[in-house]
Design a protein around this motif. Structure first.
Motif, PDB file in Angstrom:
ATOM      1  N   GLN A  13       0.825  -1.202   0.000  1.00  0.00           N
ATOM      2  CA  GLN A  13       0.000   0.000   0.000  1.00  0.00           C
ATOM      3  C   GLN A  13       0.861   1.254   0.000  1.00  0.00           C
ATOM      4  OE1 GLN A  13      -3.414   0.087  -0.282  1.00  0.00           O
ATOM      5  NE2 GLN A  13      -3.049   2.265  -0.591  1.00  0.00           N
ATOM      6  N   ALA A  14       1.965   1.218   0.770  1.00  0.00           N
ATOM      7  CA  ALA A  14       2.857   2.378   0.835  1.00  0.00           C
ATOM      8  C   ALA A  14       3.471   2.670  -0.525  1.00  0.00           C
ATOM      9  CB  ALA A  14       3.955   2.133   1.868  1.00  0.00           C
ATOM     10  N   THR A  15       3.854   1.611  -1.232  1.00  0.00           N
ATOM     11  CA  THR A  15       4.425   1.779  -2.573  1.00  0.00           C
ATOM     12  C   THR A  15       3.394   2.356  -3.527  1.00  0.00           C
ATOM     13  OG1 THR A  15       5.961  -0.061  -2.245  1.00  0.00           O
ATOM     14  CG2 THR A  15       5.468   0.568  -4.514  1.00  0.00           C
ATOM     15  N   THR A  16       2.179   1.825  -3.470  1.00  0.00           N
ATOM     16  CA  THR A  16       1.097   2.325  -4.322  1.00  0.00           C
ATOM     17  C   THR A  16       0.809   3.786  -4.016  1.00  0.00           C
ATOM     18  OG1 THR A  16       0.104   0.125  -4.426  1.00  0.00           O
ATOM     19  CG2 THR A  16      -1.302   1.984  -4.998  1.00  0.00           C
ATOM     20  N   ASP A  17       0.776   4.123  -2.714  1.00  0.00           N
ATOM     21  CA  ASP A  17       0.490   5.503  -2.311  1.00  0.00           C
ATOM     22  C   ASP A  17       1.565   6.457  -2.801  1.00  0.00           C
ATOM     23  OD1 ASP A  17      -1.760   4.596  -1.057  1.00  0.00           O
ATOM     24  OD2 ASP A  17      -0.942   4.696   0.980  1.00  0.00           O
ATOM     25  N   THR A  18       2.838   6.052  -2.715  1.00  0.00           N
ATOM     26  CA  THR A  18       3.933   6.909  -3.167  1.00  0.00           C
ATOM     27  C   THR A  18       3.842   7.163  -4.666  1.00  0.00           C
ATOM     28  OG1 THR A  18       5.394   6.104  -1.418  1.00  0.00           O
ATOM     29  CG2 THR A  18       6.447   7.117  -3.326  1.00  0.00           C
ATOM     30  N   ARG A  19       3.591   6.117  -5.420  1.00  0.00           N
ATOM     31  CA  ARG A  19       3.461   6.268  -6.869  1.00  0.00           C
ATOM     32  C   ARG A  19       2.304   7.199  -7.219  1.00  0.00           C
ATOM     33  NH1 ARG A  19       0.985   4.247 -11.436  1.00  0.00           N
ATOM     34  NH2 ARG A  19       2.386   3.903 -13.224  1.00  0.00           N
ATOM     35  N   GLN A  20       1.174   7.002  -6.551  1.00  0.00           N
ATOM     36  CA  GLN A  20       0.014   7.838  -6.844  1.00  0.00           C
ATOM     37  C   GLN A  20       0.241   9.280  -6.418  1.00  0.00           C
ATOM     38  OE1 GLN A  20      -2.678   6.744  -8.651  1.00  0.00           O
ATOM     39  NE2 GLN A  20      -3.069   8.954  -8.749  1.00  0.00           N
ATOM     40  N   LYS A  21       0.972   9.461  -5.316  1.00  0.00           N
ATOM     41  CA  LYS A  21       1.278  10.815  -4.864  1.00  0.00           C
ATOM     42  C   LYS A  21       2.115  11.554  -5.915  1.00  0.00           C
ATOM     43  CE  LYS A  21       2.401  11.235  -0.526  1.00  0.00           C
ATOM     44  NZ  LYS A  21       3.176  11.275   0.741  1.00  0.00           N
ATOM     45  N   LEU A  22       3.067  10.862  -6.520  1.00  0.00           N
ATOM     46  CA  LEU A  22       3.870  11.468  -7.587  1.00  0.00           C
ATOM     47  C   LEU A  22       3.001  11.824  -8.790  1.00  0.00           C
ATOM     48  CD1 LEU A  22       7.007   9.156  -7.399  1.00  0.00           C
ATOM     49  CD2 LEU A  22       7.000  11.636  -7.006  1.00  0.00           C
ATOM     50  N   ILE A  23       2.102  10.925  -9.164  1.00  0.00           N
ATOM     51  CA  ILE A  23       1.219  11.176 -10.302  1.00  0.00           C
ATOM     52  C   ILE A  23       0.335  12.382 -10.037  1.00  0.00           C
ATOM     53  CG2 ILE A  23      -0.765  10.253 -11.569  1.00  0.00           C
ATOM     54  CD1 ILE A  23       0.540   7.468 -11.272  1.00  0.00           C
ATOM     55  N   ASP A  24      -0.303  12.409  -8.863  1.00  0.00           N
ATOM     56  CA  ASP A  24      -1.200  13.517  -8.522  1.00  0.00           C
ATOM     57  C   ASP A  24      -0.449  14.847  -8.490  1.00  0.00           C
ATOM     58  OD1 ASP A  24      -3.288  11.727  -8.278  1.00  0.00           O
ATOM     59  OD2 ASP A  24      -3.125  11.568  -6.090  1.00  0.00           O
ATOM     60  N   THR A  25       0.732  14.823  -7.878  1.00  0.00           N
ATOM     61  CA  THR A  25       1.517  16.052  -7.737  1.00  0.00           C
ATOM     62  C   THR A  25       2.005  16.550  -9.080  1.00  0.00           C
ATOM     63  OG1 THR A  25       2.247  15.364  -5.529  1.00  0.00           O
ATOM     64  CG2 THR A  25       3.516  17.096  -6.614  1.00  0.00           C
ATOM     65  N   ALA A  26       2.516  15.660  -9.909  1.00  0.00           N
ATOM     66  CA  ALA A  26       3.010  16.063 -11.227  1.00  0.00           C
ATOM     67  C   ALA A  26       1.885  16.622 -12.083  1.00  0.00           C
ATOM     68  CB  ALA A  26       3.662  14.872 -11.928  1.00  0.00           C
ATOM     69  N   GLY A  27       0.751  15.933 -12.099  1.00  0.00           N
ATOM     70  CA  GLY A  27      -0.364  16.410 -12.899  1.00  0.00           C
ATOM     71  C   GLY A  27      -0.789  17.804 -12.489  1.00  0.00           C
ATOM     72  N   ARG A  28      -0.869  18.037 -11.200  1.00  0.00           N
ATOM     73  CA  ARG A  28      -1.299  19.342 -10.704  1.00  0.00           C
ATOM     74  C   ARG A  28      -0.258  20.432 -10.980  1.00  0.00           C
ATOM     75  NH1 ARG A  28      -5.204  21.165  -7.380  1.00  0.00           N
ATOM     76  NH2 ARG A  28      -4.773  22.976  -6.059  1.00  0.00           N
ATOM     77  N   LEU A  29       1.024  20.142 -10.710  1.00  0.00           N
ATOM     78  CA  LEU A  29       2.067  21.155 -10.921  1.00  0.00           C
ATOM     79  C   LEU A  29       2.193  21.532 -12.389  1.00  0.00           C
ATOM     80  CD1 LEU A  29       4.986  20.061  -8.544  1.00  0.00           C
ATOM     81  CD2 LEU A  29       3.416  21.996  -8.267  1.00  0.00           C
ATOM     82  N   ILE A  30       2.144  20.533 -13.266  1.00  0.00           N
ATOM     83  CA  ILE A  30       2.271  20.816 -14.699  1.00  0.00           C
ATOM     84  C   ILE A  30       1.058  21.592 -15.194  1.00  0.00           C
ATOM     85  CG2 ILE A  30       2.342  19.752 -16.999  1.00  0.00           C
ATOM     86  CD1 ILE A  30       4.034  17.488 -15.691  1.00  0.00           C
ATOM     87  N   TRP A  31      -0.116  21.255 -14.698  1.00  0.00           N
ATOM     88  CA  TRP A  31      -1.334  21.989 -15.062  1.00  0.00           C
ATOM     89  C   TRP A  31      -1.257  23.436 -14.576  1.00  0.00           C
ATOM     90  CZ3 TRP A  31      -6.794  20.951 -12.581  1.00  0.00           C
ATOM     91  CH2 TRP A  31      -7.771  21.673 -13.282  1.00  0.00           C
ATOM     92  N   MET A  32      -0.784  23.641 -13.346  1.00  0.00           N
ATOM     93  CA  MET A  32      -0.703  24.977 -12.781  1.00  0.00           C
ATOM     94  C   MET A  32       0.346  25.830 -13.475  1.00  0.00           C
ATOM     95  SD  MET A  32      -0.857  23.922  -8.749  1.00  0.00           S
ATOM     96  CE  MET A  32       0.123  25.351  -8.298  1.00  0.00           C
ATOM     97  N   ASN A  33       1.435  25.207 -13.903  1.00  0.00           N
ATOM     98  CA  ASN A  33       2.577  25.944 -14.447  1.00  0.00           C
ATOM     99  C   ASN A  33       2.781  25.561 -15.914  1.00  0.00           C
ATOM    100  OD1 ASN A  33       3.652  27.222 -11.837  1.00  0.00           O
ATOM    101  ND2 ASN A  33       3.431  25.080 -11.270  1.00  0.00           N
ATOM    102  N   SER A  34       3.697  24.672 -16.163  1.00  0.00           N
ATOM    103  CA  SER A  34       3.923  24.112 -17.501  1.00  0.00           C
ATOM    104  C   SER A  34       4.881  22.942 -17.342  1.00  0.00           C
ATOM    105  CB  SER A  34       4.520  25.146 -18.460  1.00  0.00           C
ATOM    106  OG  SER A  34       5.863  25.440 -18.105  1.00  0.00           O
ATOM    107  N   TYR A  35       4.970  22.135 -18.371  1.00  0.00           N
ATOM    108  CA  TYR A  35       5.882  20.988 -18.327  1.00  0.00           C
ATOM    109  C   TYR A  35       7.323  21.469 -18.162  1.00  0.00           C
ATOM    110  CZ  TYR A  35       8.165  16.648 -19.817  1.00  0.00           C
ATOM    111  OH  TYR A  35       8.946  15.520 -19.889  1.00  0.00           O
ATOM    112  N   GLY A  36       7.704  22.464 -18.945  1.00  0.00           N
ATOM    113  CA  GLY A  36       9.082  22.951 -18.914  1.00  0.00           C
ATOM    114  C   GLY A  36       9.456  23.632 -17.616  1.00  0.00           C
ATOM    115  N   ALA A  37       8.456  24.210 -16.944  1.00  0.00           N
ATOM    116  CA  ALA A  37       8.740  24.957 -15.714  1.00  0.00           C
ATOM    117  C   ALA A  37       8.834  24.074 -14.481  1.00  0.00           C
ATOM    118  CB  ALA A  37       7.662  26.021 -15.494  1.00  0.00           C
TER     119      ALA A  37
END
Length: 209
Positions: free
Chosen positions: A3-27
């Motif tokens: 579960q911890a491994t799954t949670d870490t992977r999902q946390k990265l996915i959620d965070t990346a999606g949000r940061l890239i949406w808020m800013n940009s891929y390059g930023a």
């Protein structure tokens, strides 16, 4: 997978999606993602070979989240015009929510990423096209129902009109992001979407009456 491994992977996915949406891929860097997710960099590379691979996973997640929402909005039990107006209201509501949270208009997640990378990364381009195709299937089914109800001509090219709906919505969100304002989106997204199909905007018609 624990579960911890799954949670870490999902946390990265959620965070990346949000940061890239808020800013940009390059930023947004891998370091930025790891810091915001509170995940060690070594853990990042355990799950994803690169930022591009994580971005693909974030797009997959975006599609998975959208599917039940689109199933609800575009339910065959809902009148077809209501499906379109409900979609427009939801888009405006989500953009307003993000504006309140982050202080600027974010636009369409996949559309913004596509504008930035589609010409240079074919894998991301293909994934974004897959998301667009998924949306257009709902639009096309709705247009067929409008034809069947006599609200659109029998010779309507349903596929072409679905393409136009996607282009219109994506373009409106892009303009909102560029202008950093929801004024035009709030005023015109719903009425413009209906005008695109030659349908009446019942809200404006009621105001006029």
């Amino acid at each position: 997978m624990s579960q911890a491994t799954t949670d870490t992977r999902q946390k990265l996915i959620d965070t990346a999606g949000r940061l890239i949406w808020m800013n940009s891929y390059g930023a947004v860097s891998v370091d930025d993602i790891c810091k915001a997710a509170d995940v060690k960099k070594g853990s990042f590379y355990h799950f994803f070979p690169s930022k591009a691979d994580l971005s693909i996973a974030a797009l997959d997640h975006e599609e998975a989240v959208l599917r039940p929402i689109y199933d609800m909005i575009f339910s065959a039990s809902r009148p077809p015009v209501e499906r379109l107006t409900m979609l427009a209201d939801l888009i405006v509501e989500k953009q307003a929510e993000m504006l309140r949270e982050v202080g600027h208009v974010c636009g369409c997640p996949s559309g913004s990423l596509g504008c930035e990378l589609a010409g240079t990364d074919s894998i991301i381009k293909n994934k974004i096209e897959q998301i667009f195709a998924f949306k257009k299937r709902y639009y096309e089914a709705t247009i067929r129902d409008l034809v069947n109800e006599g609200l659109l001509p029998q010779d309507t090219d349903c596929k072409a009109r679905a393409d136009e709906i996607l282009d219109y919505i994506t373009g409106q969100m892009l303009v909102a992001r560029v202008q950093n304002s929801l004024d035009h989106l709030e005023r015109n997204l719903k009425s413009g979407l209906l005008r695109l199909l030659g349908l009446k905007d019942s809200d404006h018609a009621a105001d006029a009456a």
